[in-house]
Design a protein around this motif. Structure first.
Motif, short mmCIF file in Angstrom:
data_model
loop_
_atom_site.label_atom_id
_atom_site.label_comp_id
_atom_site.label_asym_id
_atom_site.label_seq_id
_atom_site.Cartn_x
_atom_site.Cartn_y
_atom_site.Cartn_z
N THR A 299 22.02 51.74 -52.09
CA THR A 299 23.34 51.85 -51.47
C THR A 299 23.85 50.44 -51.15
O THR A 299 23.14 49.45 -51.38
CB THR A 299 23.27 52.66 -50.17
OG1 THR A 299 22.58 51.88 -49.16
CG2 THR A 299 22.55 53.99 -50.36
N LYS A 300 25.03 50.35 -50.60
CA LYS A 300 25.59 49.04 -50.27
C LYS A 300 24.83 48.34 -49.15
O LYS A 300 24.97 47.13 -48.96
CB LYS A 300 27.07 49.16 -49.90
CG LYS A 300 27.95 49.49 -51.11
CD LYS A 300 29.43 49.50 -50.79
CE LYS A 300 30.22 49.82 -52.05
NZ LYS A 300 31.69 49.84 -51.82
N GLU A 301 24.01 49.09 -48.43
CA GLU A 301 23.20 48.48 -47.37
C GLU A 301 21.85 47.98 -47.90
O GLU A 301 21.09 47.37 -47.15
CB GLU A 301 22.98 49.48 -46.24
CG GLU A 301 24.28 49.96 -45.58
CD GLU A 301 25.23 48.83 -45.25
OE1 GLU A 301 24.79 47.86 -44.64
OE2 GLU A 301 26.42 48.92 -45.61
N HIS B 7 16.82 38.77 -51.15
CA HIS B 7 16.10 39.96 -50.70
C HIS B 7 16.31 40.22 -49.21
O HIS B 7 15.81 41.21 -48.67
CB HIS B 7 14.62 39.84 -51.03
CG HIS B 7 14.35 39.79 -52.50
ND1 HIS B 7 14.35 40.92 -53.30
CD2 HIS B 7 14.12 38.74 -53.33
CE1 HIS B 7 14.11 40.57 -54.56
NE2 HIS B 7 13.97 39.26 -54.60
N GLU B 8 17.06 39.34 -48.56
CA GLU B 8 17.40 39.52 -47.14
C GLU B 8 18.90 39.68 -46.93
O GLU B 8 19.35 39.80 -45.79
CB GLU B 8 16.87 38.34 -46.33
CG GLU B 8 15.36 38.21 -46.36
CD GLU B 8 14.87 36.99 -45.61
OE1 GLU B 8 15.71 36.27 -45.04
OE2 GLU B 8 13.65 36.75 -45.58
N LEU B 9 19.67 39.68 -48.01
CA LEU B 9 21.13 39.82 -47.93
C LEU B 9 21.54 41.17 -48.51
O LEU B 9 21.06 41.57 -49.57
CB LEU B 9 21.82 38.69 -48.70
CG LEU B 9 21.54 37.27 -48.23
CD1 LEU B 9 22.15 36.27 -49.21
CD2 LEU B 9 22.10 37.05 -46.84
N SER B 10 22.42 41.87 -47.82
CA SER B 10 22.83 43.19 -48.30
C SER B 10 23.88 43.08 -49.40
O SER B 10 24.59 42.08 -49.53
CB SER B 10 23.40 44.01 -47.14
OG SER B 10 24.65 43.49 -46.72
N ILE B 11 23.97 44.14 -50.19
CA ILE B 11 25.02 44.21 -51.21
C ILE B 11 26.39 44.21 -50.55
O ILE B 11 27.32 43.55 -51.00
CB ILE B 11 24.84 45.48 -52.08
CG1 ILE B 11 23.48 45.45 -52.79
CG2 ILE B 11 25.96 45.60 -53.10
CD1 ILE B 11 23.13 46.74 -53.50
#
Length: 465
Positions: free
Chosen positions: A143-145, A178-182
């Motif tokens: 998902t975007k999160e 890997h720590e930033l959301s879409i």
């Protein structure tokens, strides 16, 4: 007459100032607007320095043109004749001590077609084959999160992400993918994947949209990016602008706010705090808020301009700069060939290079402790190694942005929602604004300043805008 105080004269604060002035004039309402800025100039991270034949930007060097808030504001300010657009050219990734071009049909290193993927000299045949998994693998969990690094790696393969995408995207968003959301980076990627069944096919279907701004993606101004700040200041003569002034304490006084500043006290009905998160935390000491403030993270960067008395044509390749990947013998994380990308920054056509050293750099702690002369030696070595230029510089200009670059990690959205709810309880009529919370790009900050001003104006006069 109602008083609105804006603390922070960066792009968000001055945009809010301009928008409040515009709304008051349009609706024939009187507002007393006060803006407080600690520096002796407005603009915050947007600040241009002129020395010799060079123009150097201490912070941002340009604005993304396609953001919907940008060009309308430029037009409203009467700055269209001052606009300059970036020169087009190849962007490179520097790896194994060689410059590899980022394929032309790529966005943040993400290929927009199979042909673009196949054209890459950065990726092995096995890596290209792994990336084609994107064409046939449906999205059932992301998902975007989700973390954008996890998402891209799952569908495009680790090699493409690590060698071509991560160097570009991590540089733009100042963090580990890997720590930033879409949602906080490229939210449309999920839409592309879900609608077209493929990230690559999604880009291909929307290629025309990106092609419109492919050549002119970024803007600046003939006399420096801070032209926008100076123009806004000239258009709001009724506002009180207090430069070289700091706010030391904020007190709630029967529904209004008393600001204790280095220049005395003032009272405001509405207060806009367009400051970095850490500075706002010091001004609002409620323990519950402090817990929330600590959830927002930052990055740091050292930037260095190096100007030479040699022609820009001395560069070894056609292009506008490079991003450093793994397996390189330079220290910097990226280099912009400023005089090539922005012709207006070098009146005589001499070479001006800007180097970037980010806190993700394994030598960053060491670099942070260095003097300007020591950093200059590192920069000159990087230029000699990567560009084969060993001339002595005319000028070196170093700027350290320590913990000043917001990072939108996976906890950002939830932390912001919690903070907004708490602010409504503890500090009604105090409005948080700026890049710590509502978008890191200048376009996002402009939009946030405008939206904040409209919200404040509505609260004062119950007029929808």
């Amino acid at each position: 007459m109602k008083t609105v105080a804006i603390v922070g004269g960066g792009i968000t604060g001055i945009t809010a100032l301009y928008e409040l002035h515009r709304l008051a004039t349009k609706n024939k309402e009187a507002i007393h607007i006060i803006l407080i800025e600690k520096n002796e100039y407005l603009g915050g991270k947007i600040h241009s320095e002129h020395e010799g034949s060079f123009i150097m930007e201490t912070g941002a060097d340009s604005i993304v043109a396609r953001h919907e808030a940008v060009l309308p504001l430029v037009k409203a300010l009467g700055l269209e004749d001052e606009l300059v657009y970036n020169e087009t050219g190849i962007s490179y990734i520097y790896t194994h001590n060689q410059l590899h071009p980022i394929p032309k049909d790529a966005v943040f290193g993400i290929p927009m077609s199979v042909e673009s993927l196949q054209a890459s000299t950065l990726i092995s045949e096995a890596g290209k084959k792994a990336a084609l998994k994107d064409l046939t693998t449906p999205n059932t969990t992301f998902t975007k999160e989700s973390a954008i690094g996890d998402f891209l790696t799952y569908f495009l393969g680790e090699e493409l992400v690590q060698k071509q995408i991560a160097p570009v995207l991590s540089g733009v968003y100042s963090g580990d993918l890997h720590e930033l959301s879409i949602a906080s980076t490229l939210p449309y990627l999920i839409d592309y994947k879900n609608k077209y069944g493929s990230i690559i096919k999604g880009f291909e279907a929307n290629k025309a949209q990106f092609a419109k701004t492919a050549d002119k993606k970024f803007i600046s101004f003939k006399h420096g990016l801070d032209t926008i700040a100076r123009r806004i200041e000239s258009l709001v003569p009724e506002a009180v602008i207090k430069k070289s002034t700091t706010v030391q304490h904020i007190a709630n006084c029967e529904g209004k706010y008393t600001l204790h500043t280095s220049d005395g006290e003032l009272l405001a009905d509405e207060l806009i705090l367009a400051l970095p998160n850490a500075q706002i935390a010091k001004l609002l000491p409620v323990p519950a808020l402090q817990t929330s403030f600590k959830k927002f993270t930052t990055a740091s960067v050292i930037t260095m301009y190096v100007g030479f008395d040699i022609p820009d044509a001395s560069l070894p390749a056609d292009g506008t700069g490079y991003i450093v990947s793994h397996h390189a013998d330079v220290v910097c994380n990226a280099a912009t060939w400023t005089s090539r990308k922005w012709k207006h920054t070098s009146q005589n056509g001499n070479l001006l290079v800007r180097l970037f050293y980010k806190n993700t750099n394994e030598r960053y702690d060491e670099l942070q402790q260095m003097t300007e002369d020591e950093l200059a030696q590192i920069g000159l070595q990087d230029i000699q190694q990567s560009l084969h230029i060993d001339a002595q510089p005319q000028i070196v200009r170093v700027t350290k942005w320590t913990n000043q670059m917001p990072r939108y990690d996976l906890a950002h959205r939830e932390a912001l929602q919690q903070l907004e709810q708490q602010m409504a309880v503890y500090y009604p009529h105090v409005h948080l604004a700026g890049c710590s919370y509502y978008g890191v790009g200048i376009g996002a900050c402009i939009a946030n300043g405008q939206q904040t001003a409209k919200h404040v104006f509505k609260q004062l006069f119950e007029i929808e805008q």
